[in-house]
Design a protein around this motif. Structure first.
Motif, PDB file in Angstrom:
ATOM      1  N   ARG A  90       4.680   7.967  -4.312  1.00  9.02           N
ATOM      2  CA  ARG A  90       5.964   7.655  -3.669  1.00  9.02           C
ATOM      3  C   ARG A  90       6.304   8.675  -2.585  1.00  9.02           C
ATOM      4  O   ARG A  90       6.812   8.317  -1.518  1.00  9.02           O
ATOM      5  CB  ARG A  90       7.069   7.587  -4.716  1.00  9.02           C
ATOM      6  CG  ARG A  90       6.933   6.359  -5.601  1.00  9.02           C
ATOM      7  CD  ARG A  90       7.978   6.298  -6.672  1.00  9.02           C
ATOM      8  NE  ARG A  90       7.831   5.061  -7.440  1.00  9.02           N
ATOM      9  CZ  ARG A  90       8.298   4.894  -8.658  1.00  9.02           C
ATOM     10  NH1 ARG A  90       8.955   5.861  -9.269  1.00  9.02           N
ATOM     11  NH2 ARG A  90       8.107   3.748  -9.286  1.00  9.02           N
TER      12      ARG A  90
ATOM     13  N   SER B  22       0.043   1.991   1.026  1.00  3.38           N
ATOM     14  CA  SER B  22       0.181   0.725   0.293  1.00  3.38           C
ATOM     15  C   SER B  22      -0.871  -0.291   0.717  1.00  3.38           C
ATOM     16  O   SER B  22      -1.211  -1.190  -0.043  1.00  3.38           O
ATOM     17  CB  SER B  22       1.574   0.143   0.484  1.00  3.38           C
ATOM     18  OG  SER B  22       1.804  -0.105   1.860  1.00  3.38           O
TER      19      SER B  22
ATOM     20  N   GLU C 139       4.357   7.908   0.585  1.00  2.00           N
ATOM     21  CA  GLU C 139       4.953   6.833   1.380  1.00  2.00           C
ATOM     22  C   GLU C 139       6.220   7.308   2.097  1.00  2.00           C
ATOM     23  O   GLU C 139       6.431   6.991   3.270  1.00  2.00           O
ATOM     24  CB  GLU C 139       5.259   5.613   0.497  1.00  2.00           C
ATOM     25  CG  GLU C 139       5.918   4.463   1.227  1.00  2.00           C
ATOM     26  CD  GLU C 139       5.102   3.879   2.370  1.00  2.00           C
ATOM     27  OE1 GLU C 139       5.722   3.236   3.246  1.00  2.00           O
ATOM     28  OE2 GLU C 139       3.869   4.059   2.423  1.00  2.00           O
TER      29      GLU C 139
ATOM     30  N   PRO D 144      -1.405   3.374   6.230  1.00  4.59           N
ATOM     31  CA  PRO D 144      -0.368   3.305   5.194  1.00  4.59           C
ATOM     32  C   PRO D 144      -0.988   3.275   3.796  1.00  4.59           C
ATOM     33  O   PRO D 144      -1.944   2.534   3.555  1.00  4.59           O
ATOM     34  CB  PRO D 144       0.347   1.985   5.490  1.00  4.59           C
ATOM     35  CG  PRO D 144       0.050   1.701   6.918  1.00  4.59           C
ATOM     36  CD  PRO D 144      -1.305   2.275   7.189  1.00  4.59           C
TER      37      PRO D 144
ATOM     38  N   PHE E 123       3.378   1.089  -6.150  1.00  4.56           N
ATOM     39  CA  PHE E 123       3.275  -0.053  -5.233  1.00  4.56           C
ATOM     40  C   PHE E 123       2.982  -1.313  -6.050  1.00  4.56           C
ATOM     41  O   PHE E 123       1.852  -1.801  -6.082  1.00  4.56           O
ATOM     42  CB  PHE E 123       2.154   0.178  -4.209  1.00  4.56           C
ATOM     43  CG  PHE E 123       2.345   1.402  -3.366  1.00  4.56           C
ATOM     44  CD1 PHE E 123       3.259   1.406  -2.325  1.00  4.56           C
ATOM     45  CD2 PHE E 123       1.617   2.553  -3.618  1.00  4.56           C
ATOM     46  CE1 PHE E 123       3.435   2.531  -1.541  1.00  4.56           C
ATOM     47  CE2 PHE E 123       1.791   3.686  -2.840  1.00  4.56           C
ATOM     48  CZ  PHE E 123       2.698   3.682  -1.805  1.00  4.56           C
TER      49      PHE E 123
ATOM     50  N   ARG F  21       5.136   9.389   5.007  1.00  2.70           N
ATOM     51  CA  ARG F  21       4.635   8.542   6.098  1.00  2.70           C
ATOM     52  C   ARG F  21       5.795   7.977   6.917  1.00  2.70           C
ATOM     53  O   ARG F  21       5.787   8.020   8.144  1.00  2.70           O
ATOM     54  CB  ARG F  21       3.786   7.390   5.546  1.00  2.70           C
ATOM     55  CG  ARG F  21       3.189   6.510   6.651  1.00  2.70           C
ATOM     56  CD  ARG F  21       2.573   5.251   6.089  1.00  2.70           C
ATOM     57  NE  ARG F  21       3.552   4.322   5.546  1.00  2.70           N
ATOM     58  CZ  ARG F  21       4.302   3.494   6.290  1.00  2.70           C
ATOM     59  NH1 ARG F  21       4.193   3.474   7.592  1.00  2.70           N
ATOM     60  NH2 ARG F  21       5.157   2.668   5.710  1.00  2.70           N
ATOM     61  N   ARG F  22       6.801   7.485   6.225  1.00  2.00           N
ATOM     62  CA  ARG F  22       7.967   6.915   6.926  1.00  2.00           C
ATOM     63  C   ARG F  22       8.733   7.978   7.716  1.00  2.00           C
ATOM     64  O   ARG F  22       9.181   7.716   8.833  1.00  2.00           O
ATOM     65  CB  ARG F  22       8.893   6.228   5.938  1.00  2.00           C
ATOM     66  CG  ARG F  22       8.294   4.959   5.379  1.00  2.00           C
ATOM     67  CD  ARG F  22       9.209   4.319   4.389  1.00  2.00           C
ATOM     68  NE  ARG F  22       8.538   3.181   3.783  1.00  2.00           N
ATOM     69  CZ  ARG F  22       9.187   2.208   3.180  1.00  2.00           C
ATOM     70  NH1 ARG F  22      10.501   2.222   3.096  1.00  2.00           N
ATOM     71  NH2 ARG F  22       8.516   1.218   2.643  1.00  2.00           N
TER      72      ARG F  22
END
Length: 128
Positions: free
Chosen positions: A15, A69, A18, A67, A108, A21-22
């Protein structure tokens, strides 16, 4: 950041990956191993630490990461290397891969689960 070799920690790492990354995307910054480790570990992410992680996961520090995911394999190896280097355990024998793969499915839930060590299915193969 406190790391453990268990499923709960791996879920948090997936998590966090992610979210990182964002955040980097929003800042127009490169999503790469070097940048991720510097964000996660701050001054503890020395060049030696980054090199050890990159060497274990067989990726270059400045290479753009996809990414997590959508393309989890590179990230799986990255998280595996981070845990191994940080805890001082064996990359090949001590990191709990089943927990790491299960954690991906939890982090995910809409993605296909990963299991690199799973053997291919024998169904559909006919003996002649």
């Amino acid at each position: 950041m406190e790391l453990n070799n268990n499923q709960e920690c791996f879920v948090q790492l997936w998590r966090l990956l992610e979210r990182t990354r964002r955040l980097l995307w929003a800042q127009n910054r490169r999503f790469c191993i070097r940048r991720v480790l510097r964000m996660w570990f701050g001054i503890e992410a020395t060049d030696d630490f980054i090199w050890k992680v990159c060497d274990l996961c067989e990726q270059a520090g400045w290479d753009l990461l996809p990414p997590p995911s959508l393309y989890p394999r590179k990230h799986r190896e990255l998280l595996r290397a981070v845990v191994a280097v940080r805890l001082g355990i064996s990359f090949y024998k001590k990191v709990n891969l089943k927990a790491l793969d299960k954690a991906y499915s939890i982090a995910f839930p809409e993605s296909t689960e990963i299991d690199v060590n799973k053997k291919g299915s024998e169904r559909g193969v006919r003996e002649e």
